[in-house]
Write a protein that holds these residues in place. Structure first.
Motif, mmCIF file in Angstrom:
data_model
loop_
_atom_site.group_PDB
_atom_site.id
_atom_site.type_symbol
_atom_site.label_atom_id
_atom_site.label_comp_id
_atom_site.label_asym_id
_atom_site.label_seq_id
_atom_site.Cartn_x
_atom_site.Cartn_y
_atom_site.Cartn_z
ATOM 1 N N LEU A 59 0.734 -1.122 -0.055
ATOM 2 C CA LEU A 59 -0.039 -0.189 0.145
ATOM 3 C C LEU A 59 0.780 1.244 0.016
ATOM 4 N N VAL A 60 2.046 1.301 0.725
ATOM 5 C CA VAL A 60 2.953 2.392 0.662
ATOM 6 C C VAL A 60 3.396 2.597 -0.750
ATOM 7 N N LEU A 61 3.673 1.759 -1.378
ATOM 8 C CA LEU A 61 4.346 1.794 -2.706
ATOM 9 C C LEU A 61 2.990 2.198 -3.717
ATOM 10 N N LEU A 62 2.163 1.677 -3.312
ATOM 11 C CA LEU A 62 0.684 1.885 -4.258
ATOM 12 C C LEU A 62 0.528 3.380 -4.322
ATOM 13 N N VAL A 63 0.341 3.968 -3.028
ATOM 14 C CA VAL A 63 0.064 5.340 -3.024
ATOM 15 C C VAL A 63 0.887 6.325 -3.532
ATOM 16 N N GLN A 64 2.377 5.837 -3.212
ATOM 17 C CA GLN A 64 3.766 6.635 -3.718
ATOM 18 C C GLN A 64 3.640 6.607 -5.302
ATOM 19 N N TYR A 65 3.168 5.504 -5.896
ATOM 20 C CA TYR A 65 3.575 5.463 -7.476
ATOM 21 C C TYR A 65 2.447 6.234 -8.063
ATOM 22 N N LEU A 66 0.992 6.067 -7.368
ATOM 23 C CA LEU A 66 -0.086 6.586 -7.942
ATOM 24 C C LEU A 66 0.108 8.138 -7.775
#
Length: 266
Positions: A59-66
């Motif tokens: 989730l951390v990477l998901l929000v950062q990439y989005l």
């Protein structure tokens, strides 16, 4: 100042800005590392709300990439497609202009994301103790990108890369230092407030752990390597170079953090 800040933020973020400003990217070298505070805060918020764990890391990477990094990941994919194959200069330039992703780009993105997930998951045990240093990887990545225009020349007189053609390395370093200072104050202050309400205290990290704040010093390694490859094979850097630098700089920060913490055994 605000025109330059919002101009850089609009170039490097997918979050729509509901403010009026005049487009002026002339200080992208200073504001790019400084803007690392936003993906860093976003990642820290998700991590501490979700707690250490594999799903939280995703989730951390998901929000950062989005919110921020998809644009940079595209630069890494284009760079991999252009340089991992045995192509001549004309073919490399054509690949960089092509919007489609090739097999080299897919492999590079898959490998990088897998490594990021692995490193963050391994670091989960240390992040609650040293959040400011470990989760500062967005600063390292953006500092890697900000240094490139100061040590190389743009490939074309126009395009994203040319927007930073008057960059200076000292401005990138200054922006990173200011951003990291604000970040450390925000993290420490947030933990103090949290400790006040739940009755726990915030312990200062041991002196050996303070070396973690030197991880952004690894950024010039990525800057030099990418600038050298682009200069040697194409004659200068492009916007894709900066995107690749962000991704590889972040990865190097996380790898350095895991290696250092393993050696220190704290």
């Amino acid at each position: 100042m605000w025109n330059r800040f919002f101009s850089t933020l609009s170039l490097t973020s997918r979050i729509p800005l509901k403010v009026r400003f005049s487009f002026d990217p002339s200080r992208i070298d200073f504001y790019l590392p400084l803007i690392g505070i936003f993906p860093a805060l976003l990642g820290a918020l998700v991590f501490f709300l979700g707690g250490p764990g594999f799903i939280t890391v995703i989730l951390v990477l998901l929000v950062q990439y989005l919110g921020f990094n998809l644009f940079h990941l595209d630069g890494l994919a284009d760079t991999a497609d252009a340089f991992l194959g045995n192509f001549d200069q004309e073919k490399r330039l054509a690949i960089l202009k092509d919007s489609r992703m090739g097999v080299y780009g897919f492999f590079a993105c898959f490998f990088l994301l897998t490594l990021k997930i692995y490193l963050l998951y391994r670091l989960c045990v240390w992040i609650p103790r040293f959040p400011a240093a470990i989760l500062a990887y967005p600063f390292s990545g953006r500092l890697s990108a900000a240094l490139i225009p100061g040590i190389s020349k743009p490939l074309k007189p126009d395009g994203l890369g040319a927007l930073a053609k008057n960059a200076r390395p000292w401005r990138g370093v200054t922006g990173a230092l200011i951003g990291l200072s604000l970040w450390a104050v925000l993290v420490y202050g947030g933990l103090k407030v949290y400790g006040f309400f739940n009755g726990s205290g915030v312990q200062a990290p041991p002196l050996s752990a303070l070396s973690l704040f030197g991880l952004p010093l690894l950024s010039p390694l990525i800057s030099w390597a990418l600038a050298r490859q682009y200069q040697k094979h194409l004659g200068g850097y492009s916007g894709d170079t900066l995107g690749a630098a962000v991704e590889l700089g972040e990865l190097l920060h996380l790898g350095g953090a895991l290696g250092l913490l393993t050696i220190l055994d704290i």
